[in-house]
Design a protein around this motif. Structure first.
Motif, short mmCIF file in Angstrom:
data_model
loop_
_atom_site.label_atom_id
_atom_site.label_comp_id
_atom_site.label_asym_id
_atom_site.label_seq_id
_atom_site.Cartn_x
_atom_site.Cartn_y
_atom_site.Cartn_z
N PRO A 192 0.83 -1.21 0.00
CA PRO A 192 0.00 0.00 0.00
C PRO A 192 0.86 1.27 0.00
CG PRO A 192 -0.77 -1.55 1.66
CD PRO A 192 0.56 -2.05 1.15
N ASP A 193 0.30 2.35 -0.51
CA ASP A 193 1.03 3.62 -0.59
C ASP A 193 1.49 4.13 0.77
OD1 ASP A 193 0.71 3.61 -3.30
OD2 ASP A 193 -0.97 5.02 -3.31
N ASP A 194 0.77 3.79 1.83
CA ASP A 194 1.08 4.32 3.15
C ASP A 194 1.91 3.36 4.01
OD1 ASP A 194 -0.95 2.48 3.45
OD2 ASP A 194 -2.02 3.63 4.95
N GLU A 195 2.46 2.31 3.42
CA GLU A 195 3.29 1.36 4.16
C GLU A 195 4.64 1.24 3.51
OE1 GLU A 195 1.79 -2.50 5.06
OE2 GLU A 195 -0.15 -1.75 5.70
N SER A 196 5.56 0.67 4.26
CA SER A 196 6.88 0.38 3.71
C SER A 196 7.25 -1.07 4.03
CB SER A 196 7.93 1.34 4.25
OG SER A 196 8.02 1.26 5.65
N LEU A 197 8.21 -1.57 3.29
CA LEU A 197 8.71 -2.92 3.47
C LEU A 197 10.14 -2.83 3.98
CD1 LEU A 197 8.50 -6.05 2.86
CD2 LEU A 197 9.62 -5.49 0.69
N LEU A 198 10.44 -3.57 5.03
CA LEU A 198 11.81 -3.65 5.51
C LEU A 198 12.42 -4.93 4.97
CD1 LEU A 198 14.00 -2.33 7.28
CD2 LEU A 198 13.28 -3.90 9.08
N LEU A 199 13.39 -4.78 4.08
CA LEU A 199 14.12 -5.91 3.52
C LEU A 199 15.36 -6.13 4.39
CD1 LEU A 199 14.70 -7.97 1.25
CD2 LEU A 199 15.90 -6.11 0.06
N VAL A 200 15.54 -7.34 4.86
CA VAL A 200 16.71 -7.70 5.67
C VAL A 200 17.57 -8.61 4.83
CG1 VAL A 200 17.49 -8.74 7.83
CG2 VAL A 200 15.25 -7.59 7.74
N ASN A 201 18.89 -8.32 4.78
CA ASN A 201 19.76 -9.08 3.90
C ASN A 201 21.14 -9.23 4.52
OD1 ASN A 201 20.44 -10.49 1.60
ND2 ASN A 201 20.02 -8.80 0.20
N SER A 202 21.89 -10.19 4.04
CA SER A 202 23.24 -10.42 4.55
C SER A 202 24.29 -9.63 3.77
CB SER A 202 23.58 -11.92 4.47
OG SER A 202 23.47 -12.36 3.14
N PHE A 203 23.87 -8.91 2.75
CA PHE A 203 24.77 -8.05 1.98
C PHE A 203 23.99 -6.85 1.48
CE2 PHE A 203 22.87 -10.99 -0.99
CZ PHE A 203 22.52 -10.19 -2.06
N GLU A 204 24.70 -5.78 1.13
CA GLU A 204 24.00 -4.61 0.59
C GLU A 204 23.53 -4.94 -0.82
OE1 GLU A 204 24.38 0.18 0.04
OE2 GLU A 204 26.21 -0.96 0.34
N PRO A 205 22.23 -4.87 -1.07
CA PRO A 205 21.68 -5.27 -2.37
C PRO A 205 21.74 -4.15 -3.41
CG PRO A 205 19.90 -4.72 -0.89
CD PRO A 205 21.17 -4.58 -0.10
N GLU A 206 22.95 -3.70 -3.71
CA GLU A 206 23.14 -2.57 -4.62
C GLU A 206 22.46 -2.74 -5.97
OE1 GLU A 206 27.10 -0.91 -4.78
OE2 GLU A 206 27.50 -1.68 -2.77
N PRO A 207 22.47 -3.93 -6.60
CA PRO A 207 21.79 -4.06 -7.89
C PRO A 207 20.27 -3.78 -7.81
CG PRO A 207 23.26 -5.90 -7.54
CD PRO A 207 23.18 -5.15 -6.24
N LEU A 208 19.71 -3.94 -6.64
CA LEU A 208 18.28 -3.72 -6.46
C LEU A 208 17.90 -2.25 -6.53
CD1 LEU A 208 15.50 -5.00 -5.72
CD2 LEU A 208 16.17 -4.73 -3.31
N TYR A 209 18.81 -1.37 -6.17
CA TYR A 209 18.49 0.06 -6.07
C TYR A 209 18.00 0.66 -7.38
CZ TYR A 209 21.01 -0.30 -1.60
OH TYR A 209 21.44 -0.65 -0.36
N ASP A 210 18.67 0.36 -8.48
CA ASP A 210 18.24 0.89 -9.79
C ASP A 210 16.86 0.38 -10.15
OD1 ASP A 210 20.51 2.42 -10.23
OD2 ASP A 210 21.54 0.84 -11.33
N VAL A 211 16.60 -0.89 -9.88
CA VAL A 211 15.29 -1.48 -10.17
C VAL A 211 14.22 -0.78 -9.36
CG1 VAL A 211 13.89 -3.58 -10.04
CG2 VAL A 211 16.29 -3.72 -10.76
N LEU A 212 14.48 -0.54 -8.09
CA LEU A 212 13.50 0.14 -7.23
C LEU A 212 13.19 1.53 -7.77
CD1 LEU A 212 14.84 -0.84 -3.69
CD2 LEU A 212 12.80 -1.74 -4.85
N GLU A 213 14.22 2.28 -8.12
CA GLU A 213 14.00 3.63 -8.64
C GLU A 213 13.20 3.62 -9.93
OE1 GLU A 213 17.90 5.37 -8.81
OE2 GLU A 213 18.01 5.56 -6.62
N ARG A 214 13.53 2.71 -10.84
CA ARG A 214 12.80 2.62 -12.11
C ARG A 214 11.34 2.26 -11.91
NH1 ARG A 214 17.35 -0.33 -13.93
NH2 ARG A 214 16.12 -2.22 -13.94
N ARG A 215 11.04 1.51 -10.85
CA ARG A 215 9.67 1.08 -10.59
C ARG A 215 8.92 2.01 -9.63
NH1 ARG A 215 9.59 -5.48 -10.88
NH2 ARG A 215 10.94 -5.63 -12.70
N GLY A 216 9.51 3.15 -9.32
CA GLY A 216 8.81 4.16 -8.53
C GLY A 216 8.87 3.99 -7.03
N PHE A 217 9.95 3.41 -6.54
CA PHE A 217 10.13 3.24 -5.11
C PHE A 217 11.31 4.07 -4.63
CE2 PHE A 217 7.95 -0.64 -6.36
CZ PHE A 217 6.99 -0.76 -5.38
#
Length: 89
Positions: free
Chosen positions: A39-64
């Motif tokens: 939902p627009d008024d919530e956020s997701l906390l992703l927990v990972n064992s490494f910094e997911p740098e490749p994910l950042y571009d995907v998130l930005e392109r998809r409006g996050f």
């Protein structure tokens, strides 16, 4: 793996949590599925064992937007736990 409701004030105000460390194999599909119905008024906390740098571009392109923090693992093994709070931009 399901996305858990999350209430951990010391890390985030995120309403949902996805721990990628518990996913067998590539977590990208489960991350995108969790964000699809976020939902627009919530956020997701992703927990990972490494910094997911490749994910950042995907998130930005998809409006996050995202904010990344890290801390030493409580396991005492010198490893780092990465937290990425993701919300719609």
């Amino acid at each position: 793996m399901s996305v858990d409701q999350f209430d951990r004030a010391d890390q985030s105000d995120a309403g949902r949590r996805l721990d990628a460390r518990e996913i067998d194999g590539e977590p990208f599909g489960e991350i995108m599925a969790a964000l699809e119905d976020l939902p627009d008024d919530e956020s997701l906390l992703l927990v990972n064992s490494f910094e997911p740098e490749p994910l950042y571009d995907v998130l930005e392109r998809r409006g996050f937007r995202y904010e990344t923090t890290s801390e030493e693992s409580a396991e005492g093994d010198g490893s780092t736990v990465w937290y990425v709070e993701i919300a719609r931009a």
